[in-house]
Design an enzyme around this catalytic site. Sequence first.
Site, short mmCIF file in Angstrom:
data_model
loop_
_atom_site.label_atom_id
_atom_site.label_comp_id
_atom_site.label_asym_id
_atom_site.label_seq_id
_atom_site.Cartn_x
_atom_site.Cartn_y
_atom_site.Cartn_z
N HIS A 82 -61.22 2.88 -20.25
CA HIS A 82 -62.80 2.87 -20.20
C HIS A 82 -63.55 0.76 -21.26
O HIS A 82 -64.38 1.09 -21.13
CB HIS A 82 -63.45 3.49 -20.06
CG HIS A 82 -64.38 3.41 -19.19
ND1 HIS A 82 -65.22 2.71 -18.64
CD2 HIS A 82 -66.09 4.63 -19.12
CE1 HIS A 82 -66.16 3.18 -18.04
NE2 HIS A 82 -66.84 3.90 -17.89
N ASP A 111 -64.54 -1.01 -16.37
CA ASP A 111 -65.98 -0.19 -16.19
C ASP A 111 -65.62 0.83 -14.96
O ASP A 111 -64.91 0.78 -14.19
CB ASP A 111 -66.91 -1.21 -16.25
CG ASP A 111 -67.02 -1.72 -14.40
OD1 ASP A 111 -66.48 -1.45 -13.50
OD2 ASP A 111 -67.43 -2.84 -15.24
#
Length: 500
Positions: free
Chosen positions: A471, A475
């Site tokens: 992450h 995204d």
Amino acid sequence: MTIEVRVPTLGESVTEATVATWFKQPGDAVAADEMLCELETDKVTVEVPAPAAGVLAEHVAAEGETVGVDALLATLTEDGAAAAPAAKSEAPAKSDDAPASSGGAGESVKVMVPALGESVSEATVSTWFKKVGDTVAADEMLCELETDKVSVEVPAPAAGVLSEIIAGDGETVAAGAQLAVISAGEGAAASAPAAAPAAAASSAGAKNAPSAEKMMAEKGISASDVQGTGKDGRIMKEDVQKAASAPAKSAAPAPAPAPRAPVAASDADREERVKMTRLRATIARRLKDAQNTAAILTTYNEVDMTAVMEIRNQYKGEFEKKHGTRLGFMSFFVKACVHALKEIPEVNAEIDGNEIVYKNYYHVGVAAGTPQGLVVPVVRDCDQMSFSQIEAKISELGKRARDGKLSMAEMQGGTFTISNGGVYGSLMSSPILNPPQSGILGMHKIQDRPMVIDGEIKIRPMMYLALSYDHRIVDGKGAVTFLVRVKEALEDPRRLLMDL
């Protein structure tokens, strides 16, 4: 002219190996490219060929020694002068204190921890193959040490009797520390028969793989009960595994014991505690490091495999006849992933310090199960390959993985990984990233489920997909879009042809 034989490149993250077996001895004539010795790393076996024709003059690194990349293994004499090695081999026989010729009490010979590599300062004593009082032959394996990366076997420096063990099983020892003491000379003559059954392949001049010797010792299996499949009948680890799993030979039934009253056992009596090996501890630490370093998140979707299965069933016979390889599901998934990676390049990237490195090439690692564990060979430049080329490459790498023939180079450099837990029956899982990659796709079991199609309930072959991603780079929108693109390409493979 003297020619040096050095350790070849072992892979990006592998810096050392153990000399497992010398196929040639000092004084032997060798041809160019003839195999001289075999090295073992924690994942693969590497054979070292002769760089030129000549005579093997000297072993610089003995069996069981740990050597670094480009370290000197041996020297060759190109002019064919075999006299020097012969003279060298006779020298010990002329020595007054040679252990083999001494008939008295003999001298004490120290058994030391060998060099473990530039970055390795200590090891753990894993297994002693001999106990105090046992006779040993020169170069017979005494014990095995474990480091963070490899197992190192320690041979006897001389023939004699093992008189003292200084570092027992489970103890941590530093490089150069003393492990044991051998009383050289006394009992040395008797040690030769004891060492004779060490390998079924010894009559052919081939020594067994160190990992195989260890497993035979652990499982109490005789080499005579194992069929070696390695070079010159050499017993490999997988041969011992096969022998261990074979049904036991039938024997005459033992008389039934007299009935006894059942004795209640506590839970502690029924537990077995085994110390974690250094290798397993390292694997555990690295997996945890991946979780601690990357911000791992997993997103899920499901795919209707009807279209892929119909294409496969319709063309698999013709496909195999033309291309000489079977049409499986993996080529569809590789193509679908490359298609999605081009649209979402951050899934094909990695973090290097304060920079993000975008890979404009597509090297997809395909996880494969082997008797030694899970390995991830890499299919390079998948975007430039056809379905048949991908299937052929995956089949080739899978076979090499099962045979333990993969090179380190074939398991390095991947930019994205596909793991198929479905072959083992997994319905859903969250795969862990393969650092420094930022994405891994988990495939799962295909299972018929009722689905609503155009307002009607129909039975469809469905598969859950899981994308674990870093992450820090990817995204949520990018991850979900990636998985949707994979789903769309598999549910309508024509999109791959149209690049949609």
